[in-house]
Structure formats: structure tokens, C-alpha cells
Design a protein around this motif. Structure first.
Motif, PDB file in Angstrom:
ATOM      1  N   GLN A  17      15.568 -14.166 -33.415  1.00 18.13           N
ATOM      2  CA  GLN A  17      15.065 -15.536 -33.337  1.00 18.13           C
ATOM      3  C   GLN A  17      15.591 -16.295 -32.125  1.00 18.13           C
ATOM      4  N   TRP A  41      12.270  -8.311 -32.445  1.00 13.69           N
ATOM      5  CA  TRP A  41      12.941  -9.406 -31.741  1.00 13.69           C
ATOM      6  C   TRP A  41      13.757 -10.248 -32.719  1.00 13.69           C
ATOM      7  N   GLN A  66      15.728  -7.012 -39.667  1.00 12.81           N
ATOM      8  CA  GLN A  66      16.100  -8.294 -39.058  1.00 12.81           C
ATOM      9  C   GLN A  66      17.060  -8.077 -37.908  1.00 12.81           C
ATOM     10  N   TYR A 111      17.357 -13.987 -26.380  1.00 16.28           N
ATOM     11  CA  TYR A 111      16.780 -13.187 -27.451  1.00 16.28           C
ATOM     12  C   TYR A 111      17.286 -11.748 -27.382  1.00 16.28           C
TER      13      TYR A 111
END
Length: 120
Positions: free
Chosen positions: A112, A110, A2, A93
Motif C-alpha cells: 500500500q 504491491w 499481503q 511501494y
């Protein structure tokens, strides 16, 4: 894996913000990390990126105003934004090229996105 961005918000023109992006999960190694932005009706564009060795690259529109840095021990990349302009308004981002294990290829991940709004 994440990537979580933070630090966006609303600021007046001429103000400053500092964005952070932390990568977490099963990570073996991180290569380049960077910041991109996308304004409504426009394509996503590179703002700045930084290699694992610290080499940096900036879009012409932010040179002299924004500074990218990273903390490799924390798997975190930062974007210090000074002298903000209304045209900097966008969703920002974070992107990272990383390997999850030593035998895997480099893949792009990437976040969010975090909203930055600059009022005139």
C-alpha cells in the motif's frame, strides 16, 4: 497475499531511514522483490530491486546512498536509505513477484505504500 511496508516517516536532509516490507499469506515462492517510489505529479519509478539469489539493481539517483537487502526466511525486503535528500520525498511501494502454489504463474503484488518525507 499481503505486502506490508513500514519504516517511513519525516527526516531531515542528510538523515537515514530503513524501510521494511513483509509478504504474508499463501506463498509458495518469491522471486524478485523491489522498491518503487512515486512523488506528487510524477510517475512511479524503480528505486531498487533484488533477486532471490541476491543480485541487486539501483536507480542512478540512489546509487551509493541506498542499499536493498532481503531475508528469504522471513519473506521480507529492506531498503536502507542514507544521505537522504528532499528529492527523495515520495510514497515508497514494495513489489514482489511470487507464486502462490507450484503450478501457478509468477504474479506481481504491491504493498500500500509508506510515505517518506525529507525536509531541507
Amino acid at each position: 497475499v499481503q505486502l506490508v511496508e513500514s519504516g517511513g516517516g519525516l527526516v531531515q536532509a542528510g538523515g537515514s531511514l530503513r524501510l521494511s516490507c513483509a509478504a504474508s499469506g499463501s506463498i509458495f515462492s518469491i522471486n524478485a522483490m523491489g522498491w518503487y517510489r512515486q512523488a506528487p505529479g510524477k510517475q512511479r519509478e524503480l528505486v531498487a530491486d533484488i533477486t532471490s539469489g541476491g543480485s541487486t539493481n539501483y536507480a542512478d539517483s540512489v546509487k551509493g546512498r541506498f542499499t536493498i537487502s532481503r531475508d528469504n526466511a522471513k519473506n521480507t525486503v529492506y531498503l536502507q536509505m542514507n544521505s537522504l535528500k528532499p528529492e527523495d520525498t515520495a510514497l515508497y511501494y514494495c513489489k514482489a513477484y511470487l507464486r502462490r502454489t507450484s503450478w501457478r504463474t509468477w504474479d506481481a503484488y504491491w504493498g500500500q505504500g509508506t510515505q517518506v518525507t525529507v525536509s531541507s
